[in-house]
Design an enzyme around this catalytic site. Structure first.
Site, PDB file in Angstrom:
ATOM      1  N   HIS A  54       0.850  -1.199   0.000  1.00 56.52           N
ATOM      2  CA  HIS A  54       0.000   0.000   0.000  1.00 56.52           C
ATOM      3  C   HIS A  54       0.882   1.243   0.000  1.00 56.52           C
ATOM      4  O   HIS A  54       2.100   1.142   0.049  1.00 56.52           O
ATOM      5  CB  HIS A  54      -1.011  -0.008   1.154  1.00 56.52           C
ATOM      6  CG  HIS A  54      -0.413   0.065   2.545  1.00 56.52           C
ATOM      7  ND1 HIS A  54       0.411  -0.911   3.043  1.00 56.52           N
ATOM      8  CD2 HIS A  54      -0.531   1.003   3.529  1.00 56.52           C
ATOM      9  CE1 HIS A  54       0.766  -0.585   4.277  1.00 56.52           C
ATOM     10  NE2 HIS A  54       0.222   0.573   4.598  1.00 56.52           N
ATOM     11  N   HIS A  56       1.295   3.901   2.076  1.00 55.32           N
ATOM     12  CA  HIS A  56       1.712   4.681   3.255  1.00 55.32           C
ATOM     13  C   HIS A  56       3.228   4.904   3.294  1.00 55.32           C
ATOM     14  O   HIS A  56       4.017   4.013   2.950  1.00 55.32           O
ATOM     15  CB  HIS A  56       1.253   3.982   4.545  1.00 55.32           C
ATOM     16  CG  HIS A  56      -0.189   4.252   4.847  1.00 55.32           C
ATOM     17  ND1 HIS A  56      -0.936   3.447   5.685  1.00 55.32           N
ATOM     18  CD2 HIS A  56      -1.017   5.243   4.431  1.00 55.32           C
ATOM     19  CE1 HIS A  56      -2.169   3.924   5.761  1.00 55.32           C
ATOM     20  NE2 HIS A  56      -2.243   5.007   5.016  1.00 55.32           N
ATOM     21  N   ASP A  58       5.438   4.982   5.542  1.00 55.61           N
ATOM     22  CA  ASP A  58       6.335   4.094   6.301  1.00 55.61           C
ATOM     23  C   ASP A  58       6.629   2.802   5.533  1.00 55.61           C
ATOM     24  O   ASP A  58       7.539   2.068   5.903  1.00 55.61           O
ATOM     25  CB  ASP A  58       5.775   3.787   7.701  1.00 55.61           C
ATOM     26  CG  ASP A  58       4.405   3.127   7.681  1.00 55.61           C
ATOM     27  OD1 ASP A  58       3.525   3.591   6.937  1.00 55.61           O
ATOM     28  OD2 ASP A  58       4.222   2.132   8.422  1.00 55.61           O
ATOM     29  N   HIS A  59       5.890   2.529   4.456  1.00 51.17           N
ATOM     30  CA  HIS A  59       6.118   1.316   3.660  1.00 51.17           C
ATOM     31  C   HIS A  59       6.852   1.580   2.350  1.00 51.17           C
ATOM     32  O   HIS A  59       7.322   0.643   1.712  1.00 51.17           O
ATOM     33  CB  HIS A  59       4.791   0.600   3.379  1.00 51.17           C
ATOM     34  CG  HIS A  59       4.151   0.107   4.630  1.00 51.17           C
ATOM     35  ND1 HIS A  59       4.158  -1.217   5.011  1.00 51.17           N
ATOM     36  CD2 HIS A  59       3.543   0.787   5.636  1.00 51.17           C
ATOM     37  CE1 HIS A  59       3.562  -1.335   6.183  1.00 51.17           C
ATOM     38  NE2 HIS A  59       3.176  -0.133   6.583  1.00 51.17           N
ATOM     39  N   HIS A 113      -7.552  -1.293   5.270  1.00 52.82           N
ATOM     40  CA  HIS A 113      -6.564  -0.372   5.844  1.00 52.82           C
ATOM     41  C   HIS A 113      -6.448   0.859   4.942  1.00 52.82           C
ATOM     42  O   HIS A 113      -6.514   1.995   5.406  1.00 52.82           O
ATOM     43  CB  HIS A 113      -5.229  -1.100   5.976  1.00 52.82           C
ATOM     44  CG  HIS A 113      -4.114  -0.250   6.484  1.00 52.82           C
ATOM     45  ND1 HIS A 113      -4.118   0.307   7.751  1.00 52.82           N
ATOM     46  CD2 HIS A 113      -2.942   0.145   5.914  1.00 52.82           C
ATOM     47  CE1 HIS A 113      -2.995   1.007   7.921  1.00 52.82           C
ATOM     48  NE2 HIS A 113      -2.272   0.923   6.818  1.00 52.82           N
ATOM     49  N   ASP A 130      -0.149  -4.006   5.994  1.00 53.73           N
ATOM     50  CA  ASP A 130      -0.884  -3.574   7.188  1.00 53.73           C
ATOM     51  C   ASP A 130      -2.318  -4.103   7.189  1.00 53.73           C
ATOM     52  O   ASP A 130      -3.199  -3.524   7.817  1.00 53.73           O
ATOM     53  CB  ASP A 130      -0.909  -2.042   7.278  1.00 53.73           C
ATOM     54  CG  ASP A 130       0.444  -1.478   7.665  1.00 53.73           C
ATOM     55  OD1 ASP A 130       1.384  -2.257   7.908  1.00 53.73           O
ATOM     56  OD2 ASP A 130       0.561  -0.233   7.723  1.00 53.73           O
ATOM     57  N   HIS A 169       4.444  -4.879  10.369  1.00 52.32           N
ATOM     58  CA  HIS A 169       4.903  -4.185  11.586  1.00 52.32           C
ATOM     59  C   HIS A 169       5.103  -5.174  12.727  1.00 52.32           C
ATOM     60  O   HIS A 169       4.370  -6.173  12.822  1.00 52.32           O
ATOM     61  CB  HIS A 169       3.862  -3.157  12.069  1.00 52.32           C
ATOM     62  CG  HIS A 169       3.809  -1.908  11.259  1.00 52.32           C
ATOM     63  ND1 HIS A 169       4.649  -0.843  11.486  1.00 52.32           N
ATOM     64  CD2 HIS A 169       3.009  -1.556  10.229  1.00 52.32           C
ATOM     65  CE1 HIS A 169       4.358   0.123  10.623  1.00 52.32           C
ATOM     66  NE2 HIS A 169       3.366  -0.283   9.843  1.00 52.32           N
TER      67      HIS A 169
HETATM   68 FE    FE Z   1       2.314   0.808   8.259  1.00 57.55          FE
HETATM   69 ZN    ZN Z   2      -0.169   1.496   6.519  1.00 58.36          ZN
END
Ligand code: FE
Ligand code: ZN
Length: 257
Positions: A54, A56, A58-59, A113, A130, A169
């Site tokens: 996805h 986001h 942080d990914h 998500h 996630d 995570h």
């Molecule tokens: Fe994440």
């Molecule tokens: Zn995420």
């Protein structure tokens, strides 16, 4: 296929997938440039694809730098995320195939998500980003509870129990506290808490788990279990207790846990 989990950023996991016959490799979720670049160099493999679960930050934090180092890499992500994942040149949707060397993977569309969340399945290895965590699931940022419930239901009921779950995570310990809170009588949760404590004390990741582990301990896959239904009935007096309503209530409880 060889799989190396790479702790990135604060508590993210990226994964390096290696076809050992050809030396061709892919990265799932390029969270951070440096650990991934080092792992590719250490393994002496040829990075050909980046698989995003996805959009986001942080990914995909390492994506731009990886594209600079490795030119001509295929960047996979959901077609709807073309504008949100920079460099996405291989848009996919439910059922699409992804080839890494001699390994064929399949895309599962699992919105909830985010609207463009997908999982990648290679044999019995599932990369969930996630969507599905160790003993938990992702927050509903863009999807409805029904979308996430359906996505998890499909994973839980269409894949074999031995399927390994590689999640995005390291949330497992806290997720298990919540699992214990909503289903205090579940001995499998207590046993997994002990295992995870030992793993974390030894500095080991809790990924991957198996679908069997999740079926036994993950409250979001257990919305029909009486212990969980009872907890929801006590907390949300008068609410419906069908599986989707229980899931929705669990997600609300987890958001503030
Ligand atoms: Fe994440
Ligand atoms: Zn995420």
């Amino acid at each position: 296929m060889k799989i190396i989990s790479l702790p990135c950023s604060f508590d993210n996991y990226s994964y390096l997938l290696i076809c050992e016959e050809t030396g061709i490799a892919a990265v799932v979720d390029p969270a951070e440039y440096y650990p991934i670049s080092c792992a590719v160099a250490d393994a002496g493999v040829s990075l050909r694809a980046i698989l995003c679960t996805h959009h986001h930050a942080d990914h995909i934090g390492g994506l731009d730098d990886l594209l600079e180092e490795f030119s001509g890499v295929d960047v996979y992500g959901h077609a709807g995320d073309k504008r949100r994942i920079h460099g996405l040149n291989s848009p996919v949707a439910e059922g699409a195939t992804v080839q890494i060397g001699r390994n064929m993977g399949r895309v599962l569309y699992t919105p909830g998500h985010t609207a463009g969340s997908i999982c990648y399945l290679f044999g019995e290895e599932l990369f969930t980003g996630d969507t599905l965590f160790g003993a938990g699931c992702g927050r509903l940022f863009e999807g409805t509870p029904k979308q996430m419930h359906d996505a998890l239901d499909t994973i839980a009921h269409s894949l074999p129990p031995a399927t390994r779950i590689h999640f995005g995570h390291e949330y497992t310990a806290h997720n298990l506290k919540f699992a214990h809170f909503v289903e205090p009588g579940n001995a499998a949760v207590a046993a997994r808490q002990e295992l995870v404590d030992r793993q974390r004390t030894a500095g080991q990741p809790t990924t991957p788990s198996t679908l069997a582990d999740e079926a036994a301990t993950n409250p979001f896959l257990r919305c029909r279990e009486q212990g969980i239904v009872d907890t929801v009935a006590q907390r949300f007096f008068g609410e419906d207790l069908d599986p989707l309503s229980v899931f929705t209530a669990l997600r609300r409880l987890r958001d503030v846990f």
